[in-house]
Design an enzyme around this catalytic site. Sequence first.
Site, PDB file in Angstrom:
ATOM      1  N   TRP A   1      -1.131   4.901   9.954  1.00 60.59           N
ATOM      2  CA  TRP A   1      -0.753   5.647   8.317  1.00 60.59           C
ATOM      3  C   TRP A   1      -0.980   5.275   6.836  1.00 60.59           C
ATOM      4  CZ3 TRP A   1       2.112   2.558   4.839  1.00 60.59           C
ATOM      5  CH2 TRP A   1       1.959   1.516   4.249  1.00 60.59           C
TER       6      TRP A   1
ATOM      7  N   HIS B   1      -2.755  -3.731  -1.269  1.00 60.76           N
ATOM      8  CA  HIS B   1      -1.188  -3.165  -1.780  1.00 60.76           C
ATOM      9  C   HIS B   1      -0.500  -4.323  -2.351  1.00 60.76           C
ATOM     10  CE1 HIS B   1       0.553  -4.409   1.414  1.00 60.76           C
ATOM     11  NE2 HIS B   1       1.715  -4.351   1.168  1.00 60.76           N
TER      12      HIS B   1
END
Lengths: 284, 284
Positions: free
Chosen positions: A122, A224
């Site tokens: 994803w 991230h």
Amino acid sequence: VAATANYLPETSYSALPDIHKQLGDQDAVVTLEKTPITEDTLTELFSGSTLSSHAQNDVYSTYRLQPPPHLNEMKVTVVCPATEEHLKKHQYQESYLVEETAEDYSSITLPYIESQSFSLQWVYNILEKKAEAERIVYEDPDPDVGFVLLPDRKWNQKQVDDLNLIAIVHQKGIRSIRGLTAEHLPLLKNVFQKGKEAIMKKYELPASKLRVYLHYQPSYYHLHVHFTMLGYVISGCGVEKAHLLGDVIQNLQSNPDYYKSHTLSFPLKAEDGLLTKFREAGKI
Amino acid sequence: VAATANYLPETSYSALPDIHKQLGDQDAVVTLEKTPITEDTLTELFSGSTLSSHAQNDVYSTYRLQPPPHLNEMKVTVVCPATEEHLKKHQYQESYLVEETAEDYSSITLPYIESQSFSLQWVYNILEKKAEAERIVYEDPDPDVGFVLLPDRKWNQKQVDDLNLIAIVHQKGIRSIRGLTAEHLPLLKNVFQKGKEAIMKKYELPASKLRVYLHYQPSYYHLHVHFTMLGYVISGCGVEKAHLLGDVIQNLQSNPDYYKSHTLSFPLKAEDGLLTKFREAGKI
């Protein structure tokens, strides 16, 4: 802003005839919450309450107040019949703080992460514009120092008070802050600088209104960075789990191996497989 | 986990004869808070309460519950007489993140702190047992590495879910983490170790359930350490303001001047005089 008791002892249900009748033998989630104090009830609240003194020191004192019931209601929420999903979602899991040495990372955490082979498909879909492309707020396409900035799914984007965005780096293979060394400084500085600029441009929020940080442990092992509104209090921004990007950059500047050598603390939920590994190793 | 009404309308005070008598014509900060629900009261809470249905949709329904007053107390905290500082501290204000370099600390922050001459008398009262002596949970009386451990005023001590204690060091003159060097390692390690042990002994909470940290900027400039329940989310434990004691110890071990040389980020409220100083210096 609400105190929640997720576990009602079995006996409590029968003390609630109305709810008990509705529940019968079915699975249910019963949540009890206190509600915020509203300003328009304050005068009546004080005049109708019983007050007792508690403690005093210098200019500070505390009192206990017993308000009249109609001014101090609680809220009961019932999900019935509850599915497996409802039960899981509402199950409170205790957290435990783990202190992971560099050695623990190599011998416990890294093997565990590798054994899990969490899918990052994803994330790659986002980076390759195969999904959520329309949600992207900003992109620097550089393969080494570039990233994609997009709103966190938790944010409805209706107001900036709970602004919550994520910068996902294009570079693959950096699992977490444990993987960072001084060679990643250009990447980290680029995300910090351009992420702040993009948020200023799109939401008119200056850097002084932002909390920019990474999680350890992260919820997925592709580097991230979180950009959230300063003053918006969420569990993920607690000092036990979050690392300010500005601190990470400085720590790597003064010690290139900071995150390879230091002990890092983080919370793990009771049912987390990694906690089991730390337990088995006698570390907690 | 508490709903707070910081602004009491003028009229409310007169409805509180006991407090009103104490206040007189002086400035005061009166804070009203709801406290967490405790599990041991649940059965009595339900059996003694009035319940009314509120809304229903599919499997979801909500009720309003009016509990008996003694099971649903609020907490009133009074600061009186309140200084300008107290009043400012309790007013809701926007926060801004400041990045303070070591040079900024010497040229802006330290002169500001010195010019304010905040009174530490209430801290010395505690250390000298002139006040709150009965609230002390643990003490190590050593003048160099000793400290006093006592519950934070925000904690009503009825449940450990929002456990909140403060260790105040006996050593005077350390204003904040900016004042720490490697020479303070014995003090910091002692507070960390004995604080955890005392909490285990008194509350049966192991170290893995604790978040142990210092604030920067602190609310008063005498070194103190917060011990709070892991998982209890409060604004003061955010990564932008809190520093884990374990990290502080490690940072000083690998770099004795870490807190004298690094840039530190922290939020300041709109009306904080220190923010004005940073603004005047063109730093924000």
